[in-house]
Motif scaffolding. Structure first.
Motif, short mmCIF file in Angstrom:
data_model
loop_
_atom_site.label_atom_id
_atom_site.label_comp_id
_atom_site.label_asym_id
_atom_site.label_seq_id
_atom_site.Cartn_x
_atom_site.Cartn_y
_atom_site.Cartn_z
N ARG A 67 -45.72 -11.66 13.38
CA ARG A 67 -46.59 -11.76 14.55
C ARG A 67 -47.98 -11.20 14.24
NH1 ARG A 67 -42.31 -9.74 19.21
NH2 ARG A 67 -40.61 -11.04 18.44
N ALA A 68 -48.02 -10.09 13.54
CA ALA A 68 -49.31 -9.47 13.21
C ALA A 68 -50.10 -10.40 12.30
CB ALA A 68 -49.09 -8.11 12.54
N LYS A 69 -49.39 -11.01 11.38
CA LYS A 69 -50.03 -11.88 10.39
C LYS A 69 -50.75 -13.06 11.03
CE LYS A 69 -48.86 -13.66 5.80
NZ LYS A 69 -49.64 -12.70 4.99
N SER A 70 -50.21 -13.54 12.14
CA SER A 70 -50.84 -14.70 12.77
C SER A 70 -52.22 -14.35 13.32
CB SER A 70 -49.94 -15.27 13.86
OG SER A 70 -49.90 -14.38 14.94
N ALA A 71 -52.43 -13.07 13.64
CA ALA A 71 -53.74 -12.67 14.13
C ALA A 71 -54.58 -12.05 13.02
CB ALA A 71 -53.58 -11.66 15.26
N MET A 72 -53.92 -11.60 11.98
CA MET A 72 -54.57 -10.86 10.90
C MET A 72 -53.90 -11.27 9.59
SD MET A 72 -54.65 -6.72 10.64
CE MET A 72 -56.10 -6.23 11.57
N PRO A 73 -54.31 -12.42 9.05
CA PRO A 73 -53.56 -13.05 7.96
C PRO A 73 -53.41 -12.22 6.70
CG PRO A 73 -55.15 -14.57 8.92
CD PRO A 73 -55.47 -13.23 9.47
N ASP A 74 -54.30 -11.24 6.49
CA ASP A 74 -54.24 -10.50 5.24
C ASP A 74 -53.37 -9.25 5.31
OD1 ASP A 74 -55.70 -12.34 3.93
OD2 ASP A 74 -57.62 -11.31 4.21
N ILE A 75 -52.81 -8.97 6.46
CA ILE A 75 -52.02 -7.74 6.57
C ILE A 75 -50.77 -7.88 5.69
CG2 ILE A 75 -50.58 -8.40 8.54
CD1 ILE A 75 -51.05 -5.55 9.63
N SER A 76 -50.39 -6.78 5.10
CA SER A 76 -49.23 -6.82 4.19
C SER A 76 -48.01 -6.17 4.83
CB SER A 76 -49.55 -6.07 2.91
OG SER A 76 -49.52 -4.68 3.15
#
Lengths: 172, 172
Positions: free
Chosen positions: B51-60
């Motif tokens: 879910r976080a990735k969809s708003a912040m694609p570079d988060i690991s």
DNA sequence: GTCAATATTTGGAATTGTTCTAAATGTCTA
DNA sequence: TAGACATTTAGAACAATTCCAAATATTGAC
């Protein structure tokens, strides 16, 4: 209060339950079950392995896991999980609750007290409760409805998360 | 009944709690916290990551784990474990219980009902309870005694199992 | 008792969820 | 803007558990 399985009844109980489910009685299964009856302190698979190994040096970890699984599915033993620590095994099959010590990590059985609708729990002397949490298991409204309609349902498939994801969460 | 943290208060609450413990407010922490506030369905770290990735694609993934841990230690989020499945995260910090659906695997919050000593739980409509279990946390007699004597004690060190191993188990 | 059929055990590889590590990047204070 | 320190990141490491295929044991039929 009913007595738990005594070591004497254990052999009979074990072969009986294994036979009932078309399984064989093996030395390893007996050994693992014995370990669990001998010291009811909720050992992990690793601990069961070590104890079993002292009486049966060639037993393998894989076998311990296999035997534990068999005992669980035969209804002779139950799994106890706490936080994400290793699963522990418990030969007390009566309904009961658990107390987890924040100091030593020990797990203790708590008797569910008075029968019937009323719940009146009593801690054994010396135990200091800091908090408690109730864990309910059953069917959520959607799954309960699905089951009523007689639709074929797979129980507890972790990958099947549809129900969880589109339902409004129950906190307001 | 008190309201849970609203999305509007969240930012303030987050920076406040981070500052209080000498931590920095970062975009990733805000994002992860937002995910948890936006849909309170007890997502696992993996789900939070997606879910976080969809708003912040570079988060690991590592960052998601780091952020979740930070939020937990700051008291903004809590971990919920069930069986040995992946840990789930919950932004409802009020005392409450949990209902786990055997059908879909969903986890739902259950309000602890009437305050005071008396416990009167009510399932939300539609939920079908099959069984429940109470989980107590605290100190066992030995650890409680040790602490009273003022001895230095390490809390919850899993390797320290002495207490568990030489005490007679509490089932009779 | 022997044999075939089948269940079980075994060591090791694979898997899963999570933590650790060390380098790169970001944030804050002076 | 520099220096100090916190945070993020990818990937390695890890622990508990499951899976796998070969070796072994058990059972029932003869």
């Amino acid at each position: 209060m009913k007595k738990p399985v005594s070591i004497d009844d254990a052999g009979e109980r074990l072969s009986e339950q294994l036979a009932r489910t078309g399984r064989r009685l093996t030395a390893q299964r007996r050994q693992v079950y014995n370990v669990l009856l001998l010291k009811r302190d909720h050992p992990s698979a690793e601990e069961v392995f070590m104890r079993a190994k002292s009486a049966m040096p060639d037993i393998s970890m894989a076998t311990v896991y296999n035997c534990l699984e068999t005992l669980v599915t035969c209804g002779l033993v139950r799994q106890v999980n706490h936080d994400r620590k290793a699963t522990r095994y418990c030969s007390n099959m009566q309904h009961h609750h658990h107390f987890y010590c924040d100091g030593c990590g020990g797990a203790f059985d708590i008797d569910p007290g008075g029968a019937g609708g009323q719940l009146r729990l009593e801690m054994p002397p010396g135990f200091r409760v800091r908090n408690f949490e109730i864990l309910f298991r059953g069917y959520c409204p959607e799954c309960a409805a699905k089951r009523k309609q007689g639709a074929p349902v797979t129980i507890h498939d972790a990958s099947q998360t549809s129900c969880r994801s589109h339902r409004r969460p129950l906190i307001s």
